[in-house]
Design a protein around this motif. Structure first.
Motif, PDB file in Angstrom:
ATOM      1  N   THR A 100      38.423 -22.711   0.740  1.00 18.90           N
ATOM      2  CA  THR A 100      37.423 -21.697   0.432  1.00 18.90           C
ATOM      3  C   THR A 100      38.074 -20.324   0.391  1.00 18.90           C
ATOM      4  OG1 THR A 100      35.628 -22.937   1.513  1.00 18.90           O
ATOM      5  CG2 THR A 100      35.276 -20.578   1.190  1.00 18.90           C
ATOM      6  N   ARG A 101      37.688 -19.533  -0.608  1.00 21.11           N
ATOM      7  CA  ARG A 101      38.075 -18.126  -0.642  1.00 21.11           C
ATOM      8  C   ARG A 101      36.812 -17.297  -0.712  1.00 21.11           C
ATOM      9  NH1 ARG A 101      39.593 -14.317  -4.683  1.00 21.11           N
ATOM     10  NH2 ARG A 101      39.769 -15.863  -6.346  1.00 21.11           N
ATOM     11  N   VAL A 102      36.606 -16.449   0.282  1.00 21.29           N
ATOM     12  CA  VAL A 102      35.427 -15.584   0.292  1.00 21.29           C
ATOM     13  C   VAL A 102      35.649 -14.478  -0.735  1.00 21.29           C
ATOM     14  CG1 VAL A 102      33.968 -14.055   1.663  1.00 21.29           C
ATOM     15  CG2 VAL A 102      34.931 -16.118   2.706  1.00 21.29           C
ATOM     16  N   THR A 105      31.046 -10.332   0.438  1.00 19.75           N
ATOM     17  CA  THR A 105      29.920 -10.440   1.363  1.00 19.75           C
ATOM     18  C   THR A 105      29.255  -9.072   1.481  1.00 19.75           C
ATOM     19  OG1 THR A 105      31.256  -9.917   3.327  1.00 19.75           O
ATOM     20  CG2 THR A 105      31.052 -12.244   2.727  1.00 19.75           C
ATOM     21  N   ARG A 131      31.420 -17.230  -2.550  1.00 20.97           N
ATOM     22  CA  ARG A 131      32.654 -17.921  -2.165  1.00 20.97           C
ATOM     23  C   ARG A 131      33.150 -18.806  -3.302  1.00 20.97           C
ATOM     24  NH1 ARG A 131      31.036 -20.936   3.258  1.00 20.97           N
ATOM     25  NH2 ARG A 131      29.334 -21.583   1.892  1.00 20.97           N
ATOM     26  N   GLY A 161      34.533 -19.566   6.035  1.00 19.40           N
ATOM     27  CA  GLY A 161      35.359 -20.427   5.197  1.00 19.40           C
ATOM     28  C   GLY A 161      34.943 -21.883   5.198  1.00 19.40           C
TER      29      GLY A 161
END
Length: 262
Positions: A100-102, A105, A131, A161
């Protein structure tokens, strides 16, 4: 002509069997045309015909230039809409390494569609999380989730993540009930194409979801975009014979539609 067609069809089936059995695993580089034609005992013309058909079906990809060649595409990930689970869980269950790459936010005022889905008031705040999901290191989906900020205080300070579902169940005591999902086919924008490593305008599978807890209160409104070459959607619809069986009278809803190209 008929015999040539039969030879090509036989080769196609043999190669499909090798791909399905793992003899030709995802990411593998196939040999040269000469090597493949000798291995399968067919002419290069027949081989090219079958490779073109496999490429059109998305099973192989051809890369030009030095170091290029023909490669086996990754198998499609099964996404079962009859079960509400986080992406890492169903990727791991199918043997993929999940990542996962954020992307972004924030906390902000809910827009009109989010207010309606989450039953919020004018000016209510939501936690907004975007994400990029990876399967075996390759972009798989782009997820955009919105959750009521007053129900999940401090959520943006948590590690995001993994699975948000597991996080809110463990840290906030929210138990997932069910979800309503709308499935559409859309076309990748410039930003979406760059993040998902596809071409602008390529088809994407779009799933807009409202998720409810066991009391029937909505707690998540999300929009997920999946690479169409990497996902297969499955549904299970109960018939009348399942009425009276525990869980049989609570089907999982999905609306299927498509967006015409402009």
């Amino acid at each position: 002509m008929a015999n040539e067609h039969a030879v090509a069809e036989n080769l196609r089936r043999r190669m499909l069997t090798d791909i399905g059995s793992g003899t030709l695993p995802p990411g593998a580089r196939l040999g040269s045309e000469r090597e493949l034609s000798e291995h399968y005992g067919v002419s290069r013309a027949t081989l090219r015909q079958v490779l073109a058909a496999l490429e059109e079906a998305g099973l192989v990809r051809r890369v030009a230039g030095r170091g290029g060649g023909t490669f086996i595409n990754h198998a499609k990930v099964e996404h079962d809409l009859t079960k509400v689970v986080g992406v890492p869980a169903y990727l791991a269950r199918q043997g993929y390494s999940a990542g996962t790459r954020v992307v972004a936010t924030k906390m902000g005022v809910a827009d009109a569609p989010t207010r309606r889905a989450l039953r919020l008031g004018e000016g209510d705040l939501v936690v907004d999380v975007r994400r990029l999901r990876l399967a075996d290191g390759t972009p798989f989906s782009l997820d955009h989730a919105r959750l009521p900020a007053d129900r999940f205080p401090g959520l943006l300070e948590q590690p995001l993540g993994g699975s948000i579902y597991e996080l809110i169940e463990n840290d906030y005591g929210v138990v997932i009930g069910d979800a309503e999902e709308v499935v559409e086919v859309v076309h990748a924008t410039d930003e979406e194409a760059a993040l998902l490593a596809v071409a602008v305008g390529d088809p994407l599978v779009s799933i807009t979801r409202t998720t409810y807890d066991t009391t029937g209160t909505p707690f998540e409104f999300s929009h997920d975009l999946f690479r169409s070459d990497r996902v297969r959607i499955t549904l299970r619809t109960p018939g009348r014979g399942l009425r009276g069986i525990p869980g049989g009278d609570t089907p999982h809803f999905a609306t299927i539609s498509s967006v015409p190209s402009s």
